[in-house]
Design a protein around this motif. Structure first.
Motif, mmCIF file in Angstrom:
data_model
loop_
_atom_site.group_PDB
_atom_site.id
_atom_site.type_symbol
_atom_site.label_atom_id
_atom_site.label_comp_id
_atom_site.label_asym_id
_atom_site.label_seq_id
_atom_site.Cartn_x
_atom_site.Cartn_y
_atom_site.Cartn_z
ATOM 1 N N MET A 49 25.329 48.425 40.495
ATOM 2 C CA MET A 49 26.188 47.246 40.504
ATOM 3 C C MET A 49 27.502 47.521 39.756
ATOM 4 S SD MET A 49 25.001 43.352 39.574
ATOM 5 C CE MET A 49 24.222 43.851 38.037
ATOM 6 N N VAL A 50 27.405 48.208 38.632
ATOM 7 C CA VAL A 50 28.592 48.527 37.826
ATOM 8 C C VAL A 50 29.499 49.511 38.560
ATOM 9 C CG1 VAL A 50 29.378 49.682 35.714
ATOM 10 C CG2 VAL A 50 27.513 48.016 35.609
ATOM 11 N N ASN A 51 28.937 50.606 39.045
ATOM 12 C CA ASN A 51 29.753 51.653 39.684
ATOM 13 C C ASN A 51 30.403 51.183 40.979
ATOM 14 O OD1 ASN A 51 29.088 53.346 37.606
ATOM 15 N ND2 ASN A 51 27.676 54.619 38.784
ATOM 16 N N TRP A 52 29.763 50.245 41.667
ATOM 17 C CA TRP A 52 30.298 49.776 42.946
ATOM 18 C C TRP A 52 31.617 49.040 42.768
ATOM 19 C CZ3 TRP A 52 29.962 51.176 47.651
ATOM 20 C CH2 TRP A 52 30.325 50.338 48.699
ATOM 21 N N THR A 53 31.898 48.552 41.562
ATOM 22 C CA THR A 53 33.168 47.855 41.339
ATOM 23 C C THR A 53 34.363 48.750 41.659
ATOM 24 O OG1 THR A 53 33.200 48.464 38.985
ATOM 25 C CG2 THR A 53 32.207 46.336 39.563
ATOM 26 N N ALA A 54 34.194 50.063 41.506
ATOM 27 C CA ALA A 54 35.288 50.997 41.798
ATOM 28 C C ALA A 54 35.690 50.946 43.263
ATOM 29 C CB ALA A 54 34.887 52.423 41.413
ATOM 30 N N SER A 55 34.773 50.504 44.133
ATOM 31 C CA SER A 55 35.048 50.484 45.570
ATOM 32 C C SER A 55 35.705 49.188 46.032
ATOM 33 C CB SER A 55 33.747 50.693 46.354
ATOM 34 O OG SER A 55 33.190 51.962 46.082
ATOM 35 N N TRP A 56 35.494 48.090 45.290
ATOM 36 C CA TRP A 56 36.002 46.816 45.814
ATOM 37 C C TRP A 56 36.991 46.096 44.898
ATOM 38 C CZ3 TRP A 56 35.101 42.760 42.612
ATOM 39 C CH2 TRP A 56 33.982 42.804 41.771
ATOM 40 N N PHE A 57 37.027 46.422 43.606
ATOM 41 C CA PHE A 57 37.904 45.674 42.704
ATOM 42 C C PHE A 57 39.376 46.036 42.964
ATOM 43 C CE2 PHE A 57 40.371 45.260 38.783
ATOM 44 C CZ PHE A 57 40.153 43.929 38.485
ATOM 45 N N THR A 58 40.220 45.007 43.051
ATOM 46 C CA THR A 58 41.663 45.197 43.190
ATOM 47 C C THR A 58 42.364 44.342 42.144
ATOM 48 O OG1 THR A 58 41.463 45.573 45.576
ATOM 49 C CG2 THR A 58 43.655 45.037 44.722
ATOM 50 N N ALA A 59 43.080 44.972 41.243
ATOM 51 C CA ALA A 59 43.786 44.239 40.194
ATOM 52 C C ALA A 59 44.791 43.273 40.804
ATOM 53 C CB ALA A 59 44.494 45.217 39.257
ATOM 54 N N GLY A 60 44.822 42.046 40.278
ATOM 55 C CA GLY A 60 45.768 41.058 40.776
ATOM 56 C C GLY A 60 45.283 40.278 41.974
ATOM 57 N N ARG A 61 44.102 40.607 42.465
ATOM 58 C CA ARG A 61 43.536 39.896 43.610
ATOM 59 C C ARG A 61 42.165 39.358 43.207
ATOM 60 N NH1 ARG A 61 42.803 43.234 48.982
ATOM 61 N NH2 ARG A 61 45.087 43.355 48.720
ATOM 62 N N GLY A 62 42.019 38.061 43.194
ATOM 63 C CA GLY A 62 40.749 37.476 42.776
ATOM 64 C C GLY A 62 40.634 37.433 41.262
ATOM 65 N N LYS A 63 39.439 37.597 40.773
ATOM 66 C CA LYS A 63 39.175 37.506 39.339
ATOM 67 C C LYS A 63 39.797 38.677 38.577
ATOM 68 C CE LYS A 63 34.822 34.883 39.467
ATOM 69 N NZ LYS A 63 35.332 33.774 38.646
ATOM 70 N N GLU A 64 40.159 38.397 37.326
ATOM 71 C CA GLU A 64 40.682 39.446 36.469
ATOM 72 C C GLU A 64 39.542 40.353 36.007
ATOM 73 O OE1 GLU A 64 43.873 39.973 35.823
ATOM 74 O OE2 GLU A 64 44.398 38.271 37.109
ATOM 75 N N LEU A 65 39.898 41.530 35.517
ATOM 76 C CA LEU A 65 38.899 42.522 35.126
ATOM 77 C C LEU A 65 37.899 41.956 34.128
ATOM 78 C CD1 LEU A 65 39.558 46.260 34.365
ATOM 79 C CD2 LEU A 65 38.019 44.930 32.945
#
Length: 245
Positions: A178-194
């Motif tokens: 679950m943690v590592n998968w964030t690298a594939s979908w997280f985009t800064a400035g889009r949706g929730k903040e880090l």
């Protein structure tokens, strides 16, 4: 008029410092562009010429910074391999003692680490098999260290009665995924903040292992009551085995 010798040395040192800083900046730019190309085209499908063109250098100029493509990959992966070990050591100095808080803070720390190296993490998916043997071994050791820390936190929580009795390795690997998968979908400035993403996933990780606080809802029907009793027996067996160890 001749400059004193110590002035010449000072200017020489200054020039050297500027050159070193520029070299480091160009190396960083090369690695960033290489990460994007490796993730997009694959390690085998990317050439040094491709990388050179994206940073405005000739292929020959690349060799001033990296001996070859393998050396460039090593430089990219070195941080992915060594940084988590440093981060775990820093985390351990201020980590909470209570198991739930310990797990949440560890997950949040790992997500920040993963997303600070987001491009490198995506490269690892396509280039891990191409790592030189020594670096591959260090990388595996780093992954084992992360897994070990997760398992220690979960096992300690189970022994304290804060977490449900369960296979700690499976639980740890599920959280790591679950943690590592964030690298594939997280985009800064889009949706929730880090920080919001880290807090939400940390809470999800905790909910996946935590012992229910209220038992009233556990006896609303026969199947739920039976499962609750089975969980209690698993917890009891865990404690008995620990006492006998």
């Amino acid at each position: 008029m001749h400059k004193p010798e110590h002035h010449k040395k000072s200017e020489s040192n200054l020039d050297e410092g500027v050159r070193d800083k520029r070299k480091a900046l160009v190396e960083k730019q090369i690695m960033e562009q290489a990460c994007l190309l490796f993730a997009e085209k694959g390690y085998g499908g990317t050439t040094l010429t491709d990388i050179a063109e994206t940073v405005g250098l000739t292929r020959a100029a690349i060799y001033y910074y990296f001996r070859n493509k393998e050396n460039l990959l090593e430089a990219i992966m070195e941080d992915v391999t060594s940084a988590p070990i440093r981060e775990i050591a820093d985390w351990a100095e201020t980590a909470p003692n209570e198991s739930g808080g310990r797990l949440k803070s560890f997950v949040e720390m790992r997500i920040r680490g993963v997303l600070s190296r987001q491009a490198q993490m995506r490269v690892m998916e396509v280039a891990e098999a191409a790592l030189p043997a020594e670096l591959a071994q260090r990388h595996k050791a780093g992954k084992r260290r992360i897994l070990e820390e997760y398992r220690n936190i979960i096992k300690e929580g189970m022994l304290r009665g804060e977490f449900r009795a369960q296979d700690d390795r499976v639980a740890a690997l599920a959280i790591i995924g679950m943690v590592n998968w964030t690298a594939s979908w997280f985009t800064a400035g889009r949706g929730k903040e880090l920080d919001e993403v880290a807090a939400q996933i940390a809470n999800m990780a905790l909910q996946s292992v935590i012992m229910p606080q209220s038992r009233n809802a556990s006896f609303v029907d026969a199947p739920t009551a039976i499962q609750t009793l089975r969980n209690d027996l698993d917890q009891l067996a865990l404690l008995i085995n620990q006492d006998m160890a």
